[in-house]
Design an enzyme around this catalytic site. Structure first.
Site, mmCIF file in Angstrom:
data_model
loop_
_atom_site.group_PDB
_atom_site.id
_atom_site.type_symbol
_atom_site.label_atom_id
_atom_site.label_comp_id
_atom_site.label_asym_id
_atom_site.label_seq_id
_atom_site.Cartn_x
_atom_site.Cartn_y
_atom_site.Cartn_z
ATOM 1 N N PHE A 195 0.801 -1.097 -0.118
ATOM 2 C CA PHE A 195 0.070 -0.037 0.097
ATOM 3 C C PHE A 195 0.960 1.157 -0.043
ATOM 4 O O PHE A 195 1.630 1.337 0.736
ATOM 5 C CB PHE A 195 -0.998 -0.055 1.463
ATOM 6 C CG PHE A 195 -1.746 1.333 1.112
ATOM 7 C CD1 PHE A 195 -3.108 1.223 0.439
ATOM 8 C CD2 PHE A 195 -1.406 2.513 1.616
ATOM 9 C CE1 PHE A 195 -3.824 2.154 0.483
ATOM 10 C CE2 PHE A 195 -2.348 3.591 1.644
ATOM 11 C CZ PHE A 195 -3.222 3.620 0.950
ATOM 12 N N ASP A 242 9.466 2.935 2.225
ATOM 13 C CA ASP A 242 8.126 3.654 2.208
ATOM 14 C C ASP A 242 7.659 3.479 3.915
ATOM 15 O O ASP A 242 7.217 2.651 4.242
ATOM 16 C CB ASP A 242 6.999 2.953 1.523
ATOM 17 C CG ASP A 242 5.784 3.915 1.870
ATOM 18 O OD1 ASP A 242 5.634 4.647 2.767
ATOM 19 O OD2 ASP A 242 4.630 3.583 1.158
ATOM 20 N N LYS A 262 2.800 11.142 7.226
ATOM 21 C CA LYS A 262 1.838 10.945 8.247
ATOM 22 C C LYS A 262 2.405 11.597 9.618
ATOM 23 O O LYS A 262 2.108 12.895 9.566
ATOM 24 C CB LYS A 262 1.676 9.608 8.526
ATOM 25 C CG LYS A 262 1.027 8.795 7.407
ATOM 26 C CD LYS A 262 0.031 7.563 7.781
ATOM 27 C CE LYS A 262 -0.914 7.158 6.813
ATOM 28 N NZ LYS A 262 -0.523 5.872 6.122
#
Ligand SMILES: *Cc1c(COP(=O)(O)O)cnc(C)c1O
Length: 436
Positions: free
Chosen positions: A170, A255, A284
């Site tokens: 993802f 990531d 984030k």
């Protein structure tokens, strides 16, 4: 015992909410909540399936809904809230910067971006950083950077660059990114997709080695797959794939948008295997839960492929975001959130494993990034999350069978202890509408 903040929720309100009534019936939303749900249902696209709770206030690890009930936030906005809701130091930076200047665009310089990038480079050990806003934009930036590095430095023929990704990945929701997903729901109806990606099984270093061709420019990997279901790869997987990439002249792109900034018990999850990626992608929690800030980090060899006009973002590197990110990073380092995550996470994971339940297949994770896997025979994880919500714990299912526990890293051990008193009975099936 009901879980409540010391000054918080009214047990009567919860008793009268109907949330804990007949386990066979779907939980009915109380009146104030129902109006908000109707509004969202009517005016928003139906691209999410949120739990039926409407939040109006948050501080630290606690949130309150429009009915006045208090919950412990154990999702932390998918790890964008590692510092907790409205951390005072981050709010102060936000307010202070908002009084000065908020947006310049990159047509001009501003007095926050340079310091932000310098501090981010110092914390991560990279030479350069490129600021963006959301995680998906940072991933797109990394893809463009590595492709151009492939053409201009590695010598791959124009238009032939390949990037290898993993099953279960993802990396966001842009058309390019969903195009290399192995999840049908992420892609169906959204093609045609960007070519140039190959998928290999996650956790299998040999599969990576075999997939590399002379045109392979990068390997994009999550050190732990968050949305994939808190999937922890085998020991040494990161170190092995890092070495394969080095040997074969392929950029190792980590990531760490979800795993980074303390979540897994180290500043970065790659630190667990003492590796340094060629390209590090963060987002984030970099925005401290108040502002979207993301960045790509790399050394000059990669970053210098960008020339004026190649790439950009109207909001990327804006002074408000930069000031917020500086404070967010400082909180993570000064409050030693990685160490807290490590200590509390291993203790909490042991406690979860000690809950005897026929419904739990496995508890896995690192630090305070924890997945409780519900057996297929016990149905999906969703009803467990609904039962947790009724007891004042907000967690969300990921990938059908997994309940993710990833609270803000500022959480206290005593708060986790109280959470366990609510979580244990739910894992044993109490108040859960089992669907099988
Ligand atoms: C959340 C996430 C993204 C995407 O970030 P957005 O800010 O939602 O675009 C990318 N990669 C990983 C690993 C993530 O968890």
């Amino acid at each position: 015992m009901t879980l409540s903040q010391p000054s918080g929720s009214d047990p009567d309100a919860r008793a009268s909410s109907g949330l804990r009534s007949d386990p066979g019936a779907p939980p009915a939303a109380p009146a104030a909540t129902a109006a908000f749900l109707d509004e969202a249902d009517r005016y928003s696209a139906h691209n999410y399936k949120p739990l039926p709770v409407v939040l109006e206030w948050g501080e630290g690890v606690w949130v309150r809904d429009v009915e006045g009930r208090t919950y412990l936030d154990m999702l932390a906005a998918y790890s964008a809230l590692n510092q907790g809701h409205r951390h005072p130091a981050i709010m102060e930076a936000l307010r202070e910067q908002a009084e000065r200047i908020t947006l310049t665009s990159r047509a001009f310089h501003n007095d926050q971006m340079g310091a932000f990038l310098r501090e981010l480079c110092a914390a991560t050990g990279f030479q350069k950083a490129l600021p963006m806003n959301t995680g998906a934009e940072a991933v797109e930036t990394a893809i463009k950077m590595v492709r151009k590095w492939g053409y201009t430095v590695k010598g791959v023929p124009e238009g032939q660059a390949e990037i290898i990704v993993c099953t279960g990945n993802f990396a966001g929701r842009t058309t390019t990114i969903v195009g290399f997903s192995s999840e049908e729901a992420y892609k169906a109806g959204f093609g045609p997709f960007t070519p140039g990606f190959r998928i290999v099984p996650y956790g299998d270093a040999r599969a990576l080695e075999e997939a590399i061709t002379p045109n392979t420019v990068g390997f994009l990997v999550e050190p732990i797959q968050g949305e994939g279901g808190v999937v922890v790869p085998p020991d040494r997987y990161l170190a092995c794939t890092r070495e394969i990439c080095r040997d074969r002249g392929v950029a190792f792109m980590a990531d760490e948008i979800q795993t980074g900034l303390g979540r897994t018990g180290r500043l970065f999850c790659c630190d667990w295997e003492d590796i340094r990626p060629d390209v590090l992608i963060v987002g984030k929690a970099l925005g401290g839960g108040v502002y979207p800030v993301s960045a790509v980090l790399a050394d000059a060899e990669y970053m210098d492929v960008f020339r004026p006009g190649d790439h950009g973002s109207t909001f990327g590197g804006n002074p408000l975001g930069a000031a917020v990110a500086r404070a967010s990073l400082r909180v993570i380092l000064e409050e030693e959130l990685p160490r807290r995550s490590d200590e509390l996470g291993s203790w909490f994971m042991d406690e979860l494993r000690a809950v005897a339940s026929p419904h739990v297949e496995e508890v896995r994770g690192k630090g305070l990034m924890i997945g409780v896997v519900i057996r297929e025979a016990s149905g999906p994880a969703r009803p467990f999350c609904e039962a947790l919500m009724a007891r004042g714990i907000l967690a969300k299912e990921t990938h059908h069978q997994v309940i993710r526990f990833a609270p803000p890293l500022v959480i206290q051990r005593s708060e986790l202890e109280r959470a366990l008193e609510e979580i244990a009975p739910v894992l044993r099936g109490e108040g859960v509408r089992l669907q099988s």
